[in-house]
Design a protein around this motif. Structure first.
Motif, PDB file in Angstrom:
ATOM      1  N   ILE A  92       0.859  -1.178   0.000  1.00  0.00           N
ATOM      2  CA  ILE A  92       0.000   0.000   0.000  1.00  0.00           C
ATOM      3  C   ILE A  92       0.901   1.236   0.000  1.00  0.00           C
ATOM      4  N   LEU A  93       0.732   2.075  -1.030  1.00  0.00           N
ATOM      5  CA  LEU A  93       1.537   3.289  -1.165  1.00  0.00           C
ATOM      6  C   LEU A  93       0.827   4.506  -0.593  1.00  0.00           C
ATOM      7  N   GLU A  94      -0.488   4.571  -0.815  1.00  0.00           N
ATOM      8  CA  GLU A  94      -1.291   5.707  -0.346  1.00  0.00           C
ATOM      9  C   GLU A  94      -2.640   5.188   0.129  1.00  0.00           C
ATOM     10  N   GLY A  95      -3.133   5.741   1.220  1.00  0.00           N
ATOM     11  CA  GLY A  95      -4.465   5.380   1.712  1.00  0.00           C
ATOM     12  C   GLY A  95      -4.476   4.063   2.454  1.00  0.00           C
ATOM     13  N   GLU A  96      -5.630   3.405   2.381  1.00  0.00           N
ATOM     14  CA  GLU A  96      -5.782   2.101   3.026  1.00  0.00           C
ATOM     15  C   GLU A  96      -6.765   1.253   2.229  1.00  0.00           C
ATOM     16  N   ILE A  97      -6.582  -0.040   2.330  1.00  0.00           N
ATOM     17  CA  ILE A  97      -7.401  -1.007   1.603  1.00  0.00           C
ATOM     18  C   ILE A  97      -7.859  -2.077   2.590  1.00  0.00           C
ATOM     19  N   SER A 147     -12.257   3.370   2.572  1.00  0.00           N
ATOM     20  CA  SER A 147     -11.673   4.403   3.415  1.00  0.00           C
ATOM     21  C   SER A 147     -12.286   5.788   3.252  1.00  0.00           C
ATOM     22  N   GLY A 148     -13.031   5.990   2.168  1.00  0.00           N
ATOM     23  CA  GLY A 148     -13.573   7.324   1.915  1.00  0.00           C
ATOM     24  C   GLY A 148     -12.634   8.205   1.105  1.00  0.00           C
ATOM     25  N   ALA A 149     -11.468   7.690   0.741  1.00  0.00           N
ATOM     26  CA  ALA A 149     -10.485   8.452  -0.044  1.00  0.00           C
ATOM     27  C   ALA A 149      -9.804   7.506  -1.031  1.00  0.00           C
ATOM     28  N   PRO A 150      -9.217   8.039  -2.097  1.00  0.00           N
ATOM     29  CA  PRO A 150      -8.514   7.172  -3.044  1.00  0.00           C
ATOM     30  C   PRO A 150      -7.341   6.460  -2.373  1.00  0.00           C
ATOM     31  N   ALA A 151      -6.966   5.320  -2.946  1.00  0.00           N
ATOM     32  CA  ALA A 151      -5.823   4.555  -2.452  1.00  0.00           C
ATOM     33  C   ALA A 151      -4.981   4.123  -3.650  1.00  0.00           C
ATOM     34  N   ARG A 152      -3.750   3.799  -3.352  1.00  0.00           N
ATOM     35  CA  ARG A 152      -2.832   3.348  -4.409  1.00  0.00           C
ATOM     36  C   ARG A 152      -1.959   2.255  -3.838  1.00  0.00           C
ATOM     37  N   MET A 153      -1.728   1.212  -4.647  1.00  0.00           N
ATOM     38  CA  MET A 153      -0.884   0.119  -4.193  1.00  0.00           C
ATOM     39  C   MET A 153      -0.162  -0.513  -5.370  1.00  0.00           C
ATOM     40  N   LEU A 154       0.941  -1.165  -5.065  1.00  0.00           N
ATOM     41  CA  LEU A 154       1.651  -1.969  -6.047  1.00  0.00           C
ATOM     42  C   LEU A 154       1.234  -3.416  -5.849  1.00  0.00           C
ATOM     43  N   CYS A 155       1.013  -4.112  -6.954  1.00  0.00           N
ATOM     44  CA  CYS A 155       0.647  -5.526  -6.913  1.00  0.00           C
ATOM     45  C   CYS A 155       1.658  -6.300  -7.738  1.00  0.00           C
ATOM     46  N   MET A 156       2.296  -7.283  -7.100  1.00  0.00           N
ATOM     47  CA  MET A 156       3.206  -8.160  -7.818  1.00  0.00           C
ATOM     48  C   MET A 156       2.612  -9.560  -7.836  1.00  0.00           C
ATOM     49  N   CYS A 157       2.507 -10.137  -9.028  1.00  0.00           N
ATOM     50  CA  CYS A 157       2.004 -11.503  -9.192  1.00  0.00           C
ATOM     51  C   CYS A 157       3.132 -12.369  -9.712  1.00  0.00           C
ATOM     52  N   THR A 158       3.269 -13.542  -9.084  1.00  0.00           N
ATOM     53  CA  THR A 158       4.297 -14.463  -9.524  1.00  0.00           C
ATOM     54  C   THR A 158       3.753 -15.880  -9.573  1.00  0.00           C
ATOM     55  N   PRO A 159       3.827 -16.527 -10.728  1.00  0.00           N
ATOM     56  CA  PRO A 159       4.370 -16.025 -11.983  1.00  0.00           C
ATOM     57  C   PRO A 159       3.429 -14.997 -12.618  1.00  0.00           C
ATOM     58  N   ALA A 160       3.910 -14.392 -13.701  1.00  0.00           N
ATOM     59  CA  ALA A 160       3.128 -13.385 -14.429  1.00  0.00           C
ATOM     60  C   ALA A 160       1.912 -14.024 -15.100  1.00  0.00           C
ATOM     61  N   GLY A 161       1.067 -13.181 -15.618  1.00  0.00           N
ATOM     62  CA  GLY A 161      -0.142 -13.617 -16.316  1.00  0.00           C
ATOM     63  C   GLY A 161      -1.303 -12.701 -16.002  1.00  0.00           C
ATOM     64  N   GLN A 162      -1.329 -12.181 -14.783  1.00  0.00           N
ATOM     65  CA  GLN A 162      -2.415 -11.277 -14.394  1.00  0.00           C
ATOM     66  C   GLN A 162      -2.398 -10.022 -15.257  1.00  0.00           C
ATOM     67  N   ASP A 163      -1.213  -9.568 -15.637  1.00  0.00           N
ATOM     68  CA  ASP A 163      -1.094  -8.408 -16.518  1.00  0.00           C
ATOM     69  C   ASP A 163      -1.796  -8.663 -17.855  1.00  0.00           C
ATOM     70  N   GLU A 164      -1.586  -9.839 -18.433  1.00  0.00           N
ATOM     71  CA  GLU A 164      -2.235 -10.194 -19.701  1.00  0.00           C
ATOM     72  C   GLU A 164      -3.750 -10.290 -19.536  1.00  0.00           C
ATOM     73  N   TYR A 165      -4.173 -10.883 -18.429  1.00  0.00           N
ATOM     74  CA  TYR A 165      -5.608 -11.032 -18.167  1.00  0.00           C
ATOM     75  C   TYR A 165      -6.279  -9.652 -18.069  1.00  0.00           C
ATOM     76  N   PHE A 166      -5.683  -8.741 -17.311  1.00  0.00           N
ATOM     77  CA  PHE A 166      -6.254  -7.400 -17.167  1.00  0.00           C
ATOM     78  C   PHE A 166      -6.325  -6.682 -18.517  1.00  0.00           C
ATOM     79  N   LEU A 167      -5.294  -6.824 -19.325  1.00  0.00           N
ATOM     80  CA  LEU A 167      -5.313  -6.200 -20.653  1.00  0.00           C
ATOM     81  C   LEU A 167      -6.404  -6.797 -21.534  1.00  0.00           C
ATOM     82  N   ARG A 168      -6.669  -8.064 -21.356  1.00  0.00           N
ATOM     83  CA  ARG A 168      -7.689  -8.741 -22.166  1.00  0.00           C
ATOM     84  C   ARG A 168      -9.105  -8.323 -21.789  1.00  0.00           C
TER      85      ARG A 168
END
Length: 166
Positions: free
Chosen positions: A70-75, A106-127
């Motif tokens: 979590i970079l900003e806010g809360e989830i 939270s009532g406010a925007p949030a930002r986070m980094l997500c790492m998936c291993t192995p990859a594939g989630q990136d392709e799924y989201f693009l699809r």
């Protein structure tokens, strides 16, 4: 023994402000594809997720590891039915196959980094998502029929990407 260096693989610098970054609008969130499986030989992907208040995916599970910082806010993460509020600066790991989902309550925007291993989630989201111009682009306005079609679109290839909705 460690294999020799592979000079065909290059250094990757991930900058969410780089004009070449691909942004995807999905379930009201905006995801920046920072490092793709193509760049890591399928080892992992890294996604910068901007989650508005109320945003987040439905309950699901998949057979790959998923780590969020979590970079900003809360989830609010629901993991095996138990809720956990995770705030900026913290990291949470979701083990493969475990039922989970997250929501920004939270009532406010949030930002986070997500790492998936192995990859594939990136392709799924693009699809299944909509490519948008930048991180501040509004999500597309969808009719109720289009929302239902999108749910079908997301469910149909989920198994091919080792995921299932619950």
């Amino acid at each position: 023994m460690i294999p020799d260096d592979d000079p065909s693989r290059s250094l990757t610098v991930a900058d969410p402000d780089d004009p070449g970054t691909t942004y995807v609008s999905l379930v009201g969130n905006t995801y920046a594809m920072l490092i793709t499986g193509e760049q890591t030989d399928g080892r992992y992907c890294l996604i910068d997720m901007r989650v508005p208040d109320g945003g987040g995916p439905p309950p699901h599970r998949h057979d790959f590891e998923e780590m969020f910082t979590i970079l900003e806010g809360e989830i609010e993460f629901t993991f095996r039915g138990e809720k956990h509020t995770v705030r900026a600066g913290s990291t949470i790991n979701i083990p493969a196959n475990a039922p989970h989902h997250f929501r920004n309550a939270s009532g406010a925007p949030a930002r986070m980094l997500c790492m998936c291993t192995p990859a594939g989630q990136d392709e799924y989201f693009l699809r299944i998502g909509d490519v948008v111009a930048d991180r501040d682009a509004p999500p597309p306005r969808l009719s109720q029929g289009e929302v239902m079609a999108r749910r079908h679109l997301a469910t149909e290839p989920a198994q091919a990407y080792r995921s299932e909705f619950l």
